[in-house]
Scaffold this active site. Structure first.
Site, PDB file in Angstrom:
ATOM      1  CG  HIS A  22      -3.174  -2.353  -1.380  1.00 55.12           C
ATOM      2  ND1 HIS A  22      -1.970  -2.345  -2.052  1.00 55.12           N
ATOM      3  CD2 HIS A  22      -3.869  -1.298  -1.849  1.00 55.12           C
ATOM      4  CE1 HIS A  22      -1.941  -1.319  -2.891  1.00 55.12           C
ATOM      5  NE2 HIS A  22      -3.084  -0.673  -2.785  1.00 55.12           N
ATOM      6  CB  SER A  28      -0.908   0.011   1.229  1.00 58.05           C
ATOM      7  OG  SER A  28      -0.150   0.269   2.402  1.00 58.05           O
TER       8      SER A  28
END
Length: 386
Positions: free
Chosen positions: A344, A295
């Site tokens: 993610h 991320s």
């Protein structure tokens, strides 16, 4: 560089009266923002994954039954509460050891950002998200790179990395965040309209996901005024772009650079070095993280751990209930659009950051801020709940 004749991918004609167009952006900006807000509302209606009883901006009713807790939240919340029953204290030895390991394996200070010093004309940049694809650096592309590393050759004393989690809603942490020496924000978040009390306004570096530039600003093909106008709240900050993560990101990222140049915005664009991101991926995989892609929050938190002596994380809570009080949270403090779960591994990332918090390497702030306790500079201790 001739400002009137840019021909590289992503380039548009330079306005003849840039200053006049810059200050004439308000009307079209308001129109775009209204349209984008309606789009967000439609997406939120479709998701329907959070509580329906919202009582105030950013805050919702506390769940009445444990069954209303977000999936998997009970275990992690109990763990967090056990940890926060103890006083947090920075562990200098572990902090220096982790920072040293990160620097030796990733070399963020030297290689995190593409510069004219580390990427010359004619060299080949390999995309970190598409490693079979590459782009050759042209003279014009080279001119978009900063001449030197954008960070000073010193370690910042205190840095605040601000995620966009709903946990920041009504947190009252704005002044504490703004007290940091260096403030990093993610994905062009809104700072005005009351949000400033909870997230602050100071910005030294802000990232921009190209998908936001596409969705909100028409990929900067036409809607450049609203984009430039939106940058005003970040002042003369650095705008960090993943220009060379995927091929599709390069044209729109270059258009962001040229738009800022054309309109005379004080914001300065920089690009992640894909070599650094590849090393960062290997580093976190060695710590147990498995994800298609790190991320943005973890990327900039990692960079902060190299650049800063004391790292404070705000808004890093990827769950649907507040750890202290269990009230239902939106996904972001400003909207309720769910993340891309297949892309993610946010809960796993949080576990790793929580471990670093427990070891005294960095500090996670997961509760509302206490009025009067607003200074991060020089503070490395704190009570059980930050």
């Amino acid at each position: 560089m001739d400002s009137k004749n840019h021909t590289a991918t992503g380039r548009q004609e330079v306005p003849q009266q840039a200053a006049e167009r810059y200050f004439g952006c308000r009307e079209i900006t308001d129109k775009v923002n209204r349209s984008y807000a309606q789009t967000l509302e439609k997406k939120e209606d479709k998701s329907k994954i959070f509580s329906k009883n919202q009582t105030a901006p950013g805050r919702q009713e506390v769940p009445q039954q444990a069954a209303e807790l977000c999936s998997g939240c009970r275990e992690i919340i109990d763990k967090v509460n056990r940890l926060y029953a103890q006083t947090w204290e920075k562990k200098e030895g572990k902090s220096k050891k982790f920072r040293s390991e990160l620097r030796s394996k990733c070399q963020g200070f030297e290689k995190a950002i593409i510069t004219q010093a580390n990427t010359v004309v004619g060299s080949k940049i390999v995309y970190d998200g598409e490693r079979k694809s590459s782009v050759q650096v042209t003279p014009e592309m080279f001119n978009t790179f900063p001449k030197e590393h954008p960070f000073p050759n010193k370690t910042y004393k205190t840095c605040a990395v601000v995620g966009n989690g709903g946990i920041l809603s009504d947190s009252g942490c704005g002044k504490m965040i703004d007290s940091a020496q260096f403030v990093i924000r993610c994905n062009l978040p809104p700072l005005n309209n009351g949000y400033q009390d909870h997230v602050g306004v100071k910005t030294d570096l802000v990232t921009a996901n190209p998908s936001i530039l596409v969705a909100k600003y028409g990929a900067l093909m036409e809607k450049r005024c609203p984009f430039i106008e939106s940058l005003r709240s970040y002042g003369n900050s650095l705008l960090l772009l993943p220009t060379f993560s995927y091929r599709r990101n390069t044209p729109v990222s270059l258009r962001a650079f040229y738009s800022i140049e054309d309109f005379g915005s004080p914001t300065r664009t920089i690009s992640f070095n894909p070599q650094y991101l590849q090393k960062l991926d290997v580093f976190w995989r060695s710590k147990g993280l498995r994800a298609v892609r790190l991320s943005t929050g973890l990327m900039v938190a990692s960079l902060a751990l190299e650049l800063c002596s004391n790292v404070h994380l705000f808004g890093f809570w990827p769950f649907g209930n507040h750890p202290h009080g269990l009230r239902t949270l939106k996904n972001h403090y400003y909207d309720d659009i769910p993340p891309k779960k297949k892309f993610h591994a946010m809960p796993v990332e949080f576990e790793l950051l929580l471990q670093l918090h427990t070891e005294g390497v960095l500090r996670l702030h997961l509760d509302d801020c206490v009025p009067g306790d607003v200074n991060l500079m020089g503070s490395t201790r704190g009570d059980g709940r930050p």
